[in-house]
Motif scaffolding. Structure first.
Motif, PDB file in Angstrom:
ATOM      1  N   LEU A 276      33.584  49.415 -42.267  1.00 61.87           N
ATOM      2  CA  LEU A 276      33.142  50.522 -41.609  1.00 61.87           C
ATOM      3  C   LEU A 276      31.712  50.874 -41.838  1.00 61.87           C
ATOM      4  CD1 LEU A 276      36.422  52.756 -41.716  1.00 61.87           C
ATOM      5  CD2 LEU A 276      35.646  51.448 -40.005  1.00 61.87           C
ATOM      6  N   HIS A 279      32.272  55.510 -40.015  1.00 60.44           N
ATOM      7  CA  HIS A 279      33.697  55.861 -39.629  1.00 60.44           C
ATOM      8  C   HIS A 279      33.600  54.844 -38.372  1.00 60.44           C
ATOM      9  CE1 HIS A 279      34.251  58.929 -42.360  1.00 60.44           C
ATOM     10  NE2 HIS A 279      33.022  59.679 -41.605  1.00 60.44           N
ATOM     11  N   ARG A 280      32.792  53.806 -38.129  1.00 60.38           N
ATOM     12  CA  ARG A 280      33.087  52.641 -36.818  1.00 60.38           C
ATOM     13  C   ARG A 280      32.984  51.654 -37.412  1.00 60.38           C
ATOM     14  NH1 ARG A 280      29.880  54.811 -31.942  1.00 60.38           N
ATOM     15  NH2 ARG A 280      28.201  54.196 -33.087  1.00 60.38           N
ATOM     16  N   ARG A 287      32.706  45.430 -31.910  1.00 63.22           N
ATOM     17  CA  ARG A 287      33.383  46.795 -31.664  1.00 63.22           C
ATOM     18  C   ARG A 287      33.741  47.044 -30.315  1.00 63.22           C
ATOM     19  NH1 ARG A 287      29.851  50.609 -34.430  1.00 63.22           N
ATOM     20  NH2 ARG A 287      28.800  51.290 -32.480  1.00 63.22           N
TER      21      ARG A 287
END
Ligand code: FAD
Length: 393
Positions: A276, A279-280, A287
């Protein structure tokens, strides 16, 4: 409503008591799939017990009438069973061309004798069925098939060959398209016949694939006796039945959720492999692609669910099966492309190492066949254009 709730509680309790713990995980490899059949080697006692228990309830074919061994469930009950199985990640007890292909055709077109002979053994996984449709010069143009029968009174003598018979060497019985009238217009001289693969004159030859495996055979017929009593529906009227059967095959192939019940989400695998960033998912290009894929997959599943509800009310899926087949198989190919990207250079590790067994590149290559089997994507698009959108031929 009260009755449905009660049914749901009963199903939940029954599954809790009867689904072995080891059957509550998605398939990890081909070997995990139970195909049933005379020579099927069960991978474990649990696999065998799970099939037997589900078959005894008729829940391998939940919607089929109880007199043929099915579950006799109505549409709401069948849906509840599916949801409850999914809730505990229970594997389908069996994967069967009997249940997904020839069974529905027999239910609609078969004589009572044929139904009584063939449907209960299908429910119990006793007989493994294979499909004899394609020929070297009759794939997309299936009605051009040349395998022919001579009329011998109470039976036919059949000569010719089929190709791309999935698991042809493992099948106990075949449903096969044969030209039984060579003088009639091509769509009107075809019969759908059932026969035992052990009949003298039937031979199979494996076709090796890029993966090194051989899930296909060529199947040859030399003076093979096929009984007229095993013709499904009327002789020479098999084309209509063949097309009906294909809608079931296409629905099965298009159902991306079918073999992946309870499988780990692509996004979770990506997070594990790529990590990550704030948080992504660390890789922004992937993604976006993964998010788009997962949304499309949920939409596809919901749309199929809606269509199934309609089928359970008696509406035939008809040409919509082509839409699902096209979209579902293109989605599955996208899934494997993304899984390969998520695994980066390790993805091509053919032999496998450590806890990797080299399965991914083989499944990735296998997924390419999805948009060919059961009729190619181009053929599905032709059907959608003509029969759903009403475009000129
Ligand atoms: C994994 C897998 C499993 C299979 N299992 C079985 C099985 O168990 N039993 C069985 O009988 N068969 C089976 N098949 C065969 C399958 O049904 C055929 O491969 C398929 O119908 C295509 O026929 P073909 O291979 O002869 O290709 P062709 O019909 O020769 O097509 C070649 C190309 O031309 C295109 N094309 C053809 N006609 C048109 C048209 N009118 N408009 C636009 N494009 C066109 C096709 O889309 C394709 O890209 C299987 C195939 C695969 C890949």
């Amino acid at each position: 409503m009260h009755e449905l709730n009660q049914f749901k509680n009963e199903v939940r309790e029954w599954l809790q008591a009867n689904c072995p713990e080891s059957m509550r995980h998605p398939y990890r490899s081909d070997a995990d799939i139970c195909w049933g059949g005379v020579d099927f080697k069960f991978q474990s006692d649990d696999q065998q017990v799970w099939l037997r228990r589900m078959a005894d309830k008729g829940w391998t074919a939940p919607g089929w009438p109880a007199r043929y061994g099915g579950g006799g469930l109505n549409r709401e009950q069948a849906k509840i069973l599916k949801q409850e199985m999914k809730r505990i990640s229970a594997r389908p007890p069996m994967y069967s061309f009997g249940i997904s292909m020839i069974g529905p055709a027999l239910l609609k077109y078969g004589s009572e004798e044929l139904k009584m002979q063939h449907l209960p053994p299908i429910v119990h996984g006793e007989i493994r069925w294979v499909q004899g449709y394609s020929e070297p010069n009759a794939g997309s143009d299936l009605a051009s098939l040349q395998t022919r029968a001579d009329d011998m009174g109470d039976h036919y003598l059949v000569n010719g060959s089929k190709i791309w018979t999935s698991y042809g060497d493992k099948g106990d019985w075949m449903f096969v398209l044969i030209r039984t009238d060579t003088l009639a217009p091509i769509h009107q001289g075809i019969s759908l016949i059932l026969f035992n693969m052990n009949t003298p004159g039937v031979t199979t030859r494996p076709i090796l694939l890029i993966s090194g495996k051989s899930p296909f055979t060529e199947t040859f017929f030399e003076n093979v006796r096929m009984e007229k009593s095993q013709v499904v529906g009327e002789a020479n009227q098999g084309w209509t039945i063949a097309k009906y059967l294909l809608t079931h095959e296409r629905e099965m192939i298009g159902d991306t959720g079918n073999l992946q019940s309870g499988a780990e989400l692509l996004s979770s695998i990506a997070v594990k492999n790529l990590g990550l960033d704030n948080h992504r998912l660390a890789n922004p290009a992937l993604r976006t692609d993964i998010a788009r894929f997962e949304i499309d997959e949920v939409c596809h599943q919901l749309t199929m669910e809606r269509a199934r509800d309609e089928i359970r009310t008696g509406v035939s899926l008809g040409p919509a099966a082509s839409m699902f087949k096209y979209y579902g198989t293109e989605l599955n190919k996208r899934r494997y492309e993304l899984l390969m990207s998520v695994d980066s250079h390790e993805a091509l590790n053919w032999a496998g190492a450590g806890n990797r067994d080299g399965l991914l590149p083989k499944l990735w290559l296998r997924s390419k066949g999805n948009s060919i089997e059961g009729g190619t994507s181009e053929i599905q698009l032709n059907i959608v254009a003509k029969r759903i959108l009403g475009l000129p031929a």
